[in-house]
Motif scaffolding. Structure first.
Motif, PDB file in Angstrom:
ATOM      1  N   LEU A   1       0.811  -1.213   0.000  1.00 26.06           N
ATOM      2  CA  LEU A   1       0.000   0.000   0.000  1.00 26.06           C
ATOM      3  C   LEU A   1       0.857   1.283   0.000  1.00 26.06           C
ATOM      4  CD1 LEU A   1      -2.687  -1.159   2.551  1.00 26.06           C
ATOM      5  CD2 LEU A   1      -3.044  -0.715   0.129  1.00 26.06           C
ATOM      6  N   GLY A   2       2.158   1.105   0.106  1.00 26.79           N
ATOM      7  CA  GLY A   2       3.028   2.279   0.109  1.00 26.79           C
ATOM      8  C   GLY A   2       3.101   2.985   1.450  1.00 26.79           C
ATOM      9  N   LEU A   3       2.570   2.354   2.518  1.00 20.52           N
ATOM     10  CA  LEU A   3       2.648   2.974   3.847  1.00 20.52           C
ATOM     11  C   LEU A   3       4.071   2.897   4.398  1.00 20.52           C
ATOM     12  CD1 LEU A   3      -0.694   1.693   5.376  1.00 20.52           C
ATOM     13  CD2 LEU A   3      -0.140   4.014   4.674  1.00 20.52           C
ATOM     14  N   VAL A   4       4.791   1.847   3.968  1.00 17.61           N
ATOM     15  CA  VAL A   4       6.228   1.808   4.195  1.00 17.61           C
ATOM     16  C   VAL A   4       6.835   1.870   2.807  1.00 17.61           C
ATOM     17  CG1 VAL A   4       8.155   0.453   5.054  1.00 17.61           C
ATOM     18  CG2 VAL A   4       5.953   0.341   6.216  1.00 17.61           C
ATOM     19  N   ALA A   5       7.703   2.832   2.583  1.00 17.09           N
ATOM     20  CA  ALA A   5       8.228   3.007   1.226  1.00 17.09           C
ATOM     21  C   ALA A   5       9.071   1.802   0.825  1.00 17.09           C
ATOM     22  CB  ALA A   5       9.059   4.274   1.155  1.00 17.09           C
ATOM     23  N   PRO A   6       8.724   1.135  -0.276  1.00 13.66           N
ATOM     24  CA  PRO A   6       9.503  -0.020  -0.725  1.00 13.66           C
ATOM     25  C   PRO A   6      10.907   0.413  -1.141  1.00 13.66           C
ATOM     26  CG  PRO A   6       7.390   0.129  -1.875  1.00 13.66           C
ATOM     27  CD  PRO A   6       7.589   1.417  -1.144  1.00 13.66           C
ATOM     28  N   THR A   7      11.885  -0.452  -0.860  1.00  9.77           N
ATOM     29  CA  THR A   7      13.256  -0.166  -1.260  1.00  9.77           C
ATOM     30  C   THR A   7      13.442  -0.406  -2.755  1.00  9.77           C
ATOM     31  OG1 THR A   7      13.811  -1.079   0.894  1.00  9.77           O
ATOM     32  CG2 THR A   7      15.638  -0.559  -0.552  1.00  9.77           C
ATOM     33  N   ALA A   8      12.718  -1.398  -3.259  1.00 12.56           N
ATOM     34  CA  ALA A   8      12.800  -1.688  -4.685  1.00 12.56           C
ATOM     35  C   ALA A   8      11.530  -2.409  -5.116  1.00 12.56           C
ATOM     36  CB  ALA A   8      14.028  -2.553  -4.978  1.00 12.56           C
TER      37      ALA A   8
END
Lengths: 312, 289, 259
Positions: C58-65
């Motif tokens: 959901l993008g609540l934690v920014a993905p690293t990749a």
């Protein structure tokens, strides 16, 4: 060579020596005990305590004036400050316990109540028939240069008591700061340990008021501990290093302010402390920001190598 | 407007202007951030005074408010690194900025007319001294209109973004997913808080703004269960507290803001005790029934 | 193209997703697919990264990749079609809001900035309260509710949002039997009307009964697909490396964790 000679001259100056000693003792004790406030994640309580102390100082001044005719009993003032400091903490914790207000809000209310009361009493003192009231303002903004030998003796006494308390209760304080639930289970009741620990921290805070003032005292509690935490993992190491950071910042800050002349000592010490924190955050091994940035760059390039084709 | 009426009006408007954003500061658990910002604006104010020359200049207020925002951003950055625990990030930055301010004020650097006492508790009487006059009619203190503008700005922002402030405060993740930029709203709000604190500095000093901002909201929070209710009650408490505080200060010839802070604190204690007694009584009655 | 009906297209797909907090990677290089119209469980041991996976999607934690698509599009384009129910420890229960206020917040996303909730939003909030059997509690302060009622209130908020894809973070955790049934009924209703549900689930023994799709997670995806073929004893053992898992496969055996 002449600069060194000038510095040596300074060190033999009685006033400067008194200030240096007072400031470094305060820096050491506040730094060391600030570690516990830091680990309890309630550093800002130091700010509440230093502000609340004004109510105690003003009340003690009035009481001493009424009893002895003069309000200028430093011991009475410091005891009053300590009492008010402890009460402000008890008030904030009671508010959290008995209402839906969280700790930050309770701290703000406690600060308002005690400091507002303190300022109002100060005004009563200023307009009332009290002798020797002029020295009181030193506790608000701090006036390191005004520290006397008598002040120094009291600072040393309070510092000694605080450190002795800390060493006597070391095991309990350590366990309680680390895991208050476990501490409760093995028989060290929070009801007893908490006030004991807080009172010890309060002692360290009130002796600093005349050196840096009640507004900036929080820096002595937070900054050395935050810096020390970056370099060490053990509580013993942290407390010792934090104390040393506090003391050396006090010495360096005092010297800068004396050499520069006409620059208030407290704020300069705070800026030195801030510099120590900045260096620690950046340069500490493993967890420092520089070390971390390097590691992150390595990690990212590895991930890109893993999944090169998904990225448009 | 007479001088006394002007002082009372200024006290009232200042208390209200601070109390309105205080509701969200309390609910976001940023109460002590107020304390930090109120100290951090000092260097901005001193530098502004050197450049602009007047405390009530809107330019000075905006510039100093930016210094306050520095603490907000810095604190958030320190938190995000995870290197500094608990509320320590808050206590690291504002003493440094306040120290810079004090050093600037000290005799060596400037002939800034900023009394130590003003830094602490402000000076309501001084702020209310210059009246705005049209012809021969006094329209009240000039600074009253600065504070009034800040109050209107706060009320407009909070009513306009009520829904957004509510949802981002209650459940930031959900608000983010619903398409509200939590960060953008947060910074806009904190800038407004910083403006309010700077403006209140003249009237309330750097330390007591924390009382004016947080205590009315905290008192209202004890007894309300809806946000709109809480906002209205907070405003009402601010008005009553300001009047009572002014009365006490007048009787004691003390600084108004100090007495106001104390009265607000006492009010909180009374409401807390009252609500506790009430709920205990109800529990006992329910037990007997 | 709008994908609704069961098994028609993909509701969510992630490619090479890595998620972490600061420098600790919790999930590395994950591929993840949710077909439309299913109830999917994300299961795995504690600390396996279940919630992190959901937050990363959901993008609540920014993905690293990596990349994530919903209904074939970027999240921002379809956000009103995605609902989210947080873990119930994630909000402040002393917040001055009634149950109705919370449910009404579900409509905020479709209103956007500035517009205020009106008659229509109120009506859909009342309807959502009705469906979760909370109408009589609408004016309570949220902190006065029981655990199960709180969870239902958040479900009602998601219903008021009228989404097509729902993410639920441990919806059945700490919930009484009555609320559990109410929640499951609503979830099945939603599936029947073509919606998709993804839930982080703490109780592997009930996966077969509740879900038709599953992802087994432990620092990455161990296996993912239809429950019958994927939720095999071997896959589960691989996921829960050191935990005795045999009891979770007896269909009639009482489940220790759901009591």
């Amino acid at each position: 060579m002449s600069a060194l000679a000038a510095l040596l001259d300074l060190l033999f100056d009685h006033t400067v020596r008194t200030v240096l000693l007072g400031a470094s003792v305060v820096g050491f004790v506040a730094g060391a005990l600030g570690s516990f406030a830091y680990l309890r994640r309630q550093s800002m309580m130091g700010d509440v305590v230093s502000h609340a102390a004004l109510l105690g100082i003003a009340a003690a001044f009035i009481a001493a004036s009424l009893v002895t005719g003069s309000g200028h009993h430093t011991l009475a003032l410091l005891l009053g400050a300590s009492l008010a400091g402890v009460l402000s903490i008890l008030f904030a914790t009671a508010v959290v316990k008995h209402s839906r207000i969280t700790m930050d809000g309770a701290m703000a209310v406690s600060l308002a109540l005690f400091f507002g009361g303190g300022l109002t009493l100060m005004r009563v003192i200023q307009t009332g028939p009290f002798a020797q009231r002029t020295g009181l303002n030193a506790y608000i903004f701090g006036r390191a240069a005004a520290i006397t030998s008598a002040d120094l003796q009291l600072i040393a006494l309070f510092a000694l008591v605080a450190v002795a308390f800390m060493l006597l209760n070391w095991k309990v304080f350590k366990l309680y700061s680390f895991d208050s639930v476990l501490s409760e289970l093995v028989g060290f009741r929070g009801r007893t340990v908490e006030p004991l620990l807080q009172a010890t921290i309060v002692l360290a805070v009130v002796i600093g008021l005349k050196v840096v003032g009640l507004i900036l005292m929080i820096a002595f509690v937070v900054a050395p501990a935050s810096a020390a935490r970056q370099w060490t993992r053990s509580l013993e190491g942290m407390v010792l290093l934090s104390g040393l950071f506090g003391a050396s910042a006090a010495v360096v800050g005092t010297l800068i302010s004396v050499v520069a002349g006409d620059v208030p000592t407290g704020p300069v010490i705070v800026l030195v402390l801030t510099a120590i924190v900045a260096v620690s955050l950046l340069a500490a091994p493993r967890r420092g920001l520089v070390a971390r940035a390097l590691r992150r760059r390595r990690q990212r390039s590895e991930l890109v190598r893993l999944a090169p084709e998904v990225h448009p | 407007m007479s001088f006394i009426a002007g002082v009372v009006a200024l006290a009232l408007v200042t208390a209200l202007a601070c109390a309105v954003p205080g509701v969200f500061l309390l609910l976001r658990k940023d109460a002590m951030m107020t304390e930090a910002v109120s100290h951090a604006v000092l260097p901005g104010i001193v530098i502004g005074l050197l450049v602009v020359g007047a405390l009530d200049s809107p330019i000075l207020i905006l510039a100093a408010a930016l210094t306050g925002l520095l603490v907000v951003l810095g604190t958030e950055y320190l938190r995000s690194t995870g290197l500094v625990e608990g509320d320590a990030p808050l206590g690291l930055l504002f003493p440094a900025l306040f120290s810079i301010g004090i050093i600037l004020v000290s005799r060596r650097f400037a002939n800034v007319h900023l009394d130590e006492h003003v830094v602490l508790v402000g000076d309501l009487n001084l702020a209310a001294f210059i009246h705005l006059e049209v012809g021969d009619v006094s329209l009240g203190p000039r600074y009253l209109y600065v504070m009034l503008a800040v109050l209107l700005l706060n009320v407009a922002f909070v009513t306009r973004f009520f829904k957004e402030l509510q949802v981002t405060t209650f459940d930031p993740d959900f608000a983010q997913l619903s398409g509200f930029s939590v960060r953008r709203l947060h910074y806009a709000f904190m800038f407004l808080v910083s403006i309010t604190i700077t403006a209140a500095f003249y009237a309330a000093g750097s330390i007591l703004t924390v009382a004016l901002m947080i205590v009315p909201a905290a008192t209202a929070h004890l007894v309300t269960k809806r946000l709109a209710q809480m906002m209205v009650l907070t405003a009402a408490i601010a008005v009553v507290g300001a009047l009572a505080g002014f009365g006490a200060a007048y009787a004691l010839d003390a600084a108004t803001s100090g007495a106001m802070a104390f009265v607000f604190g006492l009010g909180f204690v009374l409401v807390l005790a009252g609500s506790r007694a009430w709920s205990m009584l109800r529990a006992r009655r329910a037990l007997l029934a | 193209m709008i994908a609704t009906g069961a098994a028609c297209g993909s509701a969510c797909e992630a490619r090479c997703l890595s998620v972490g907090y600061r420098e600790a990677l919790v999930l590395k290089d994950v591929d993840f697919d949710v077909p439309a119209g299913v109830i999917m469980a994300i299961v795995g041991p504690n600390g396996a990264g279940k919630s992190t996976l959901m937050k990363g999607l959901l993008g609540l934690v920014a993905p690293t990749a990596g990349s994530v698509r919903f209904f074939g599009r970027a999240f921002a384009e379809v956000r009103t079609r995605i609902g989210y129910i947080p873990q119930h420890t994630a909000v402040d229960w002393d917040f001055p809001a009634t149950v109705f206020d919370v449910v009404l917040m579900g409509t905020y996303g479709s209103l956007g900035w500035f517009r205020r909730p009106g008659k229509r939003e109120r009506a859909s909030s009342w309807a959502a309260l009705e469906r979760t059997a909370l109408t009589h509690l609408a004016q309570r302060q949220i902190g006065e509710l029981s655990g199960g009622e709180r969870q239902r209130a958040f479900l009602a908020r998601a219903l008021a949002q009228d989404a097509e894809l729902y993410f639920l973070d441990e919806p059945l955790q700490g919930v009484d039997a009555l609320s559990k049934h109410a929640i499951l009924d609503v979830m099945r209703d939603l599936r029947a009307s073509g919606k998709t549900l993804v839930m982080v689930h703490h109780d592997p023994s009930t996966v077969r009964a509740l879900c038709d799709w599953v992802a087994l997670v432990n620092k990455g995806i161990v296996a993912s697909g239809p429950v019958e073929s994927t939720f095999s004893e071997e896959n589960v053992r691989r996921t829960y490396a050191h935990i005795p898992t045999a009891a979770w496969f007896g269909t009639s055996a009482p489940s220790p964790a759901s009591a």
